[in-house]
Scaffold this motif. Structure first.
Motif, short mmCIF file in Angstrom:
data_model
loop_
_atom_site.label_atom_id
_atom_site.label_comp_id
_atom_site.label_asym_id
_atom_site.label_seq_id
_atom_site.Cartn_x
_atom_site.Cartn_y
_atom_site.Cartn_z
N VAL A 235 0.78 -1.26 0.00
CA VAL A 235 0.02 -0.05 -0.04
C VAL A 235 0.97 1.33 -0.04
CG1 VAL A 235 -1.93 -1.06 0.94
CG2 VAL A 235 -0.41 -0.02 2.51
N GLU A 236 2.17 1.19 0.33
CA GLU A 236 3.21 2.31 0.39
C GLU A 236 4.58 1.94 0.13
OE1 GLU A 236 2.18 5.34 3.09
OE2 GLU A 236 3.65 6.65 2.13
N ARG A 237 5.22 2.77 -0.66
CA ARG A 237 6.52 2.16 -0.64
C ARG A 237 7.16 3.67 -0.96
NH1 ARG A 237 7.98 -1.74 -4.83
NH2 ARG A 237 6.47 -1.05 -5.92
N ALA A 238 8.34 3.68 -0.24
CA ALA A 238 9.15 4.93 -0.34
C ALA A 238 10.56 4.79 0.36
CB ALA A 238 8.47 6.04 0.65
N SER A 239 11.31 5.75 0.35
CA SER A 239 12.49 5.86 1.00
C SER A 239 12.30 5.96 2.53
CB SER A 239 13.47 6.82 0.71
OG SER A 239 12.87 8.10 1.09
N VAL A 240 13.01 5.43 3.44
CA VAL A 240 12.75 5.46 4.76
C VAL A 240 12.54 6.75 5.24
CG1 VAL A 240 14.02 5.38 7.11
CG2 VAL A 240 14.17 3.33 5.49
N HIS A 241 13.44 7.78 4.76
CA HIS A 241 13.13 9.11 5.04
C HIS A 241 11.89 9.77 4.66
CE1 HIS A 241 13.17 13.56 4.28
NE2 HIS A 241 13.80 13.71 5.37
N ASP A 242 11.46 9.59 3.37
CA ASP A 242 10.07 10.06 2.96
C ASP A 242 9.00 9.37 3.78
OD1 ASP A 242 11.39 11.64 1.19
OD2 ASP A 242 10.95 10.64 -0.38
N LEU A 243 9.44 8.08 3.82
CA LEU A 243 8.03 7.27 4.70
C LEU A 243 7.76 8.21 6.13
CD1 LEU A 243 6.33 4.69 3.95
CD2 LEU A 243 7.48 3.78 6.17
N TYR A 244 8.95 8.23 6.74
CA TYR A 244 8.62 8.93 8.06
C TYR A 244 8.29 10.45 8.17
CZ TYR A 244 10.19 4.50 10.08
OH TYR A 244 10.34 3.12 10.39
N ALA A 245 8.85 10.92 7.08
CA ALA A 245 8.80 12.35 7.16
C ALA A 245 7.55 12.84 6.63
CB ALA A 245 9.69 13.11 6.30
N ASP A 246 7.04 12.17 5.77
CA ASP A 246 5.69 12.18 4.65
C ASP A 246 4.82 11.23 4.37
OD1 ASP A 246 4.14 14.03 3.36
OD2 ASP A 246 5.43 13.87 1.55
N PRO A 247 4.48 10.33 5.40
CA PRO A 247 3.61 9.13 5.01
C PRO A 247 2.22 9.69 4.29
CG PRO A 247 3.20 9.82 7.46
CD PRO A 247 4.55 10.67 6.82
N ARG A 248 1.94 8.90 3.22
CA ARG A 248 0.94 9.41 2.30
C ARG A 248 -0.24 8.33 2.37
NH1 ARG A 248 1.94 13.14 -1.86
NH2 ARG A 248 3.68 14.57 -0.89
N HIS A 249 -0.13 7.20 2.95
CA HIS A 249 -1.21 6.40 2.91
C HIS A 249 -1.75 6.47 4.47
CE1 HIS A 249 -3.68 2.69 2.69
NE2 HIS A 249 -3.33 2.88 1.53
N PRO A 250 -3.01 6.54 4.45
CA PRO A 250 -3.69 6.69 5.95
C PRO A 250 -3.31 5.45 6.68
CG PRO A 250 -5.46 6.83 4.10
CD PRO A 250 -4.08 6.40 3.58
N TYR A 251 -3.09 4.12 6.21
CA TYR A 251 -2.61 2.96 7.06
C TYR A 251 -1.20 3.23 7.68
CZ TYR A 251 -1.27 -1.68 8.24
OH TYR A 251 -0.97 -2.64 9.05
N THR A 252 -0.40 3.70 6.89
CA THR A 252 1.19 3.95 7.24
C THR A 252 0.86 5.12 8.38
OG1 THR A 252 1.75 3.66 5.17
CG2 THR A 252 3.60 4.53 6.55
N LYS A 253 0.21 6.37 8.15
CA LYS A 253 0.01 7.27 8.88
C LYS A 253 -0.54 6.70 10.41
CE LYS A 253 -1.45 11.76 8.39
NZ LYS A 253 -0.63 12.88 7.82
N GLY A 254 -1.38 5.93 10.18
CA GLY A 254 -2.06 5.08 11.47
C GLY A 254 -0.76 4.50 12.11
N LEU A 255 -0.09 3.75 11.29
CA LEU A 255 1.06 2.88 12.04
C LEU A 255 1.85 3.79 12.84
CD1 LEU A 255 2.11 0.06 9.35
CD2 LEU A 255 0.86 -0.20 11.56
N LEU A 256 2.44 5.04 11.94
CA LEU A 256 3.38 5.90 12.55
C LEU A 256 2.59 6.85 13.85
CD1 LEU A 256 4.91 7.16 9.22
CD2 LEU A 256 6.01 6.04 11.21
N GLY A 257 1.50 7.09 13.49
CA GLY A 257 0.78 7.67 14.89
C GLY A 257 0.70 6.83 15.94
N SER A 258 0.86 5.58 16.05
CA SER A 258 0.73 4.57 16.95
C SER A 258 2.00 4.32 17.33
CB SER A 258 -0.15 3.39 16.77
OG SER A 258 0.39 2.58 15.66
N LEU A 259 3.29 4.81 16.71
CA LEU A 259 4.56 4.71 17.21
C LEU A 259 4.69 5.25 18.38
CD1 LEU A 259 7.01 3.44 15.84
CD2 LEU A 259 7.74 5.67 15.28
#
Ligand SMILES: Nc1ncnc2c1ncn2[C@@H]1O[C@H](COP(=O)(O)OP(=O)(O)OP(=O)(O)O)[C@@H](O)[C@H]1O
Ligand SMILES: [Mg+2]
Length: 330
Positions: A235-259
């Protein structure tokens, strides 16, 4: 230069009494030489099955790889004969698992098992293999290696077994190391040691690594690229930097929000998005994440979004622009 590993449209199903489990649904990715790729996602999203598929370790039946290819050094792993894939496994591509007990035979000494791999795959004499085994155990910080090669797996502590498994995996200098949650059963200090060890060996040996985990914190410190999986899809693929700095999938945002906070070492694996992943018995027509998503557009319930670029090097499978909360299309 072509990628070291190129997986295209990998699709794996299990034909069970309850129906067809759509475990991996057409995933594609590339791994370059020396690169570390993190694969994250909740339990049951197809992380292990996708790796076991390319290693041809899926139990068949009930499992079946129904489509796709996995080109490694120019050859399709999925089309190799059993003999060919066996010679790749353990030698050119090695895998380490969560539970090292499953990797070792309990009735053979640790030293014997590592030496055997060296004799079989590299044609070493038993003397050479023994010497190399001691070297490898030293490399992973097993104290008194010349004596400990005579120990049986149960005589090693959990952390030592994990390190010995890494030594065995690295014995033939693989080009790819696949690590499937190898640190989850370990306490935090030993986890950190194992991670540090893999990082050092990777840099020294120049191998590529695929690291599967629930833990976004681990991926941040280890990988260059990340794949986020959900219900057998990427559902999302990015460099580590971009994924953490700017997650674009609501699921990833959810995962990061619960970090959890960095100092909260006890609960680093917490993943808490409301609801459960879908059962995989039906291939969804809709977005598989729709029932748990904070966004709720008509299209989300009608069509499963394809993986598309939103920035160079950054792809998502989602109809919504999470920065505005509006659909990405009219
Ligand atoms: N041998 C099997 N028979 C039937 N279904 C299976 C089999 N192995 C895996 N599955 C199913 O395939 C799906 C993907 O499982 P997989 O083990 O890849 O998940 P995972 O992402 O690795 O989860 P975890 O984080 O818990 O390890 C799950 O629904 C699982 O139940
Ligand atoms: Mg798994």
């Amino acid at each position: 230069m072509p990628p070291l590993l190129e997986v295209n449209n990998l699709t794996t199903r299990f034909y069970t009494q309850d129906g067809v489990v759509h475990a991996v649904n057409g995933i594609s990715y590339e791994l370059n030489e020396g690169e570390t790729l993190g694969i994250v996602g909740e339990s049951g999203c197809g992380k292990s099955v996708s790796m076991l598929s390319i290693m041809r370790l899926i139990p068949q039946p009930p499992g079946k790889i129904v489509a796709g290819e996995a080109i490694f050094n120019g050859r399709d792993l999925l089309k190799m004969s059993d003999e060919e894939i066996r010679s790749v496994r353990g030698a050119q591509i090695a895998m380490i698992f969560q539970d090292p007990m499953t990797s070792f035979n309990p009735v053979l000494t640790i030293g014997r098992q590592i030496s055997e791999a060296l004799e079989t795959h590299l044609g070493m004499s038993s003397e050479q293999a023994k010497e190399r085994t001691i070297e490898l155990l030293r490399m992973v910080n097993i104290p008194e290696a010349p004596d400990r090669i005579n120990d049986y797996p149960h005589q090693f502590s959990g952390g030592m077994r994990q390190r010995a498994m890494i030594a065995m995996a690295l014995s033939c200098s693989p080009q790819i190391l696949i690590a499937d949650e190898p640190t989850t059963a370990l306490d935090v200090t030993i986890q950190a040691q194992v991670l540090d060890l893999v990082r050092r060996l990777r840099d020294k040996l120049g191998m590529a690594v695929i690291w599967i985990t629930h833990d976004l914190g681990i991926v941040a410190g280890l990988a260059e690229k990340v794949i986020v999986m959900y219900a057998g899809f990427i559902v999302e693929r990015a460099s580590v930097h971009d994924l953490y700095a700017d997650p674009r999938h609501p699921y990833t945002k959810g995962l990061l929000g619960s970090l959890p906070r960095v100092d909260d070492t006890q609960h680093r694996r917490l993943v808490s998005i409301e609801g459960l992943p879908p059962d995989l018995l039906e291939l969804p027509d809709q977005c598989p994440f729709a029932p748990r998503c904070v966004y709720n557009y008509e299209r989300c319930w009608k069509e499963n979004p394809p993986l598309e670029f939103v920035e160079p090097g950054h792809e998502i499978a989602c109809w919504v622009d999470v920065r505005t909360g509006k659909p990405r299309y009219d």
